[in-house]
Write a protein that holds these residues in place. Sequence first.
Motif: not given
Length: 482
Positions: A196-205
């Motif tokens: 989750v942290f990695c996804l949030r670090a490199v993407t946005k909704p």
Amino acid sequence: MIESSTQNTAYDEDFLYVQIADRLGSQIRQMVLKTGEKLPSVRALSQEQGISLSTAYKAYVQLEIKGLIEARPKSGYYVRYTPARSFDEPKREKQANESKKVSLDEMIAMVYRNFSTDSIVKLSVASPALSLLPQAKLNKSMIEAIRLSSNSCISYEGVQGNENLKKHIARQAFSWGGNILPDDIVTTQGCMEALVFCLRAVTKPGDVVAIESPTYFGIFNTVQSLGLKITEIPTDPTDGLDLDYLASAISKQQIKACLFVPTFSNPLGYCMTNEKKKKLVELLAKNEIPLIEDDIYGEMYFGKTRPRTCKSYDKQGLVMLCSSVSKTLAPGYRVGWCIPGKFKAQIINLKLMHSLSSASPTQAAIGHFFETGRYDLHMRNLRKALHTQCLRYTQAIAEYFPAEVKVSRPPGGYVLWVELNKKIDAFELYKQALTYKISISPGQIFSTDSRFTNFIRISFGIPYNDEIDKSLQTLGHLISNF
């Protein structure tokens, strides 16, 4: 000197029986030695290989434990292994199940509900049985870690996590080709939080993330919960990701990140070759796309060496490796970590906002467990047990399931991916099996649109016993009579 020589001789004999068993096992699996064929007697094997009777006997016992051969009273040893039908080519289900009456979320919820029911045989849970975990030694490490701590582990850890734990994670990285420093690591509450942290670090909704198909339902649920769009990349049960398809997808849409499980993927169980892992990293680096590598199953290999990771080929810091001890040592401790490369600052900031720090006692206990050498010993035992269980489960499927059934051949991990007749609805089979107190994972829950309707996933995390044998036999009857 005499004592040392005696010890070396004992070591050599132990090594020899494993070598002999491995060679014979390979011949049996490749059908050089076929089902029902009589093997040389213990004495004949001893003379043929120039080994002691004891070593020859131990080699046969090893093969018997794995279910590859059987001893027949007053007759000798015979090949027992019947090779299950394996996948000959990629199976790619492209059409969703239009007639499904239950939503995907409801299916997943039903399977999850049975994870903690004691009376059910859980062939659906991709994790080790508690009997395979070193509970007493973990307890000792917890007590020792608290005793050695200057504050009894009641204060906050640093935001990047327990220093001793990070040091030993960095040392473990050497086995997969990594050159990692403790300061490169950020600890988390399990692998899922790291993802989750990695996804949030490199993407946005609204961004597009590429994942495997099929894949573990927790992955696409997590991606979708963050408001991200998904593009599914087809996979082969043997070779893994279709890199040509991925390259084409990259050229057609703006993929912001990829989240893959290249080593012992769940549910297919494949391990991508080192060459393909390197090509994957190079393809994504060329397009400046971050790769989130879920390596939670990487330590459960059946071969002689630990597979390399995609992270080991990372030259630009674009690969973010995530893992934990949830599948190897202590699911309830929730000790995970990520090695986020160039995105470390973003991960630290997210952890500060989300949880500030990870739990001190469990991190300290796992760090101590690594430090004492208990982890390496435990993993050697766990790998042997899982390999044996994989063979025994596969053998039972070959015996009890219809002849048309095909099954994956994972070189590690916890799961078998089983292809049934196309007329069979896996979710209906799941419901029928549940009436017999047997839980399996229907294939529909491993895709965002309920594909893989005639596939099931079976976990071999539970040691093979009479209850498992009876359950697989019952499942075989249900499939035959469907």
